[in-house]
Write an enzyme that holds these catalytic residues in place. Sequence first.
Site, PDB file in Angstrom:
ATOM      1  N   ASP A  11       0.834  -1.485   0.263  1.00 48.67           N
ATOM      2  CA  ASP A  11      -0.040   0.073   0.194  1.00 48.67           C
ATOM      3  C   ASP A  11       0.809   1.718   0.177  1.00 48.67           C
ATOM      4  O   ASP A  11       2.407   1.335   1.266  1.00 48.67           O
ATOM      5  CB  ASP A  11      -1.089  -0.230   0.997  1.00 48.67           C
ATOM      6  N   ASP A  13      -0.008   5.523   0.669  1.00 48.39           N
ATOM      7  CA  ASP A  13      -0.431   5.989   2.038  1.00 48.39           C
ATOM      8  C   ASP A  13      -0.146   5.118   2.892  1.00 48.39           C
ATOM      9  O   ASP A  13      -1.382   4.764   3.440  1.00 48.39           O
ATOM     10  CB  ASP A  13      -2.257   6.820   1.716  1.00 48.39           C
ATOM     11  N   ASP A 199      -1.842  -0.823   5.926  1.00 51.77           N
ATOM     12  CA  ASP A 199      -2.285   0.203   7.614  1.00 51.77           C
ATOM     13  C   ASP A 199      -3.992   0.092   7.554  1.00 51.77           C
ATOM     14  O   ASP A 199      -4.116   0.903   8.114  1.00 51.77           O
ATOM     15  CB  ASP A 199      -1.936   1.512   7.229  1.00 51.77           C
TER      16      ASP A 199
END
Length: 258
Positions: A11, A13, A199
């Site tokens: 991922d 961001d 996240d």
Amino acid sequence: MKTPPLIVFTDLDGTLLDHATYDWSPAAPVLQDLIQNDIPVILTSSKTAPEIADLRSAMGLDAYPAICENGAGVMPAGQGAMPERDAYWRLREALDSLPTALRAPYRGFGDMDVEHVASSTGLPLEDAAKAATRAFSEPGLWSGDDQGRADFIAAMAERGVHARDGGRFLTLGWGRRKSDAMAEVLAQYGNPPSIALGDAPNDIEMIEAATHGVIIPNPHRDPLPPLKGEGDGHILREQMPAPNGWANAVSTLMRRYI
């Protein structure tokens, strides 16, 4: 295609990019180490193809495919053309078919001008314009209460549209997940061992599907719940946020394969 010793799905961001500044420079030496050891790094994000193309080039990863818009699309290696946008316009039609009371609290990128997209994301105007050029999905902000949000998600589901909570936005899409695109890319490379890092809730399936899953803490959002695989060490929780936590986790795990 030769099967690599390892493949990394990440991922962006809040995972590889700092959540607030989008900085990834502390991870640059580890990215170089991966490239030099012929370990593909597959950027796997809710970002659009134009956004990812720029980052992929800046990171020196043009030799590898990338996954855009939460798994809805797989970008081939190199600079590819913008995907067709038919799926996006069908999604917008479904969104606009909602009763006004349900529709009004949701403000998608398609409801914003570029300046508002920029202020909502923290991106410069040029980058915000790329973020707003969707082909498959619609990120947005919810301004209503929790019950209204639940009703909104249920009403979109009746129209075949799925809602996923990402690092910043409630994103609408047609149900294809990062883990689906991950399986597609893994097959292209001969299904080597994999690391997947994320996240946010929209990363969970990808993290759980990898040989090694890594949860990167994001101080700007609630932590992910316990995931299956944490108890046996299949999934690790890094202590440092992005990008330092990413660099630490990947550097440690890759040493098992090179």
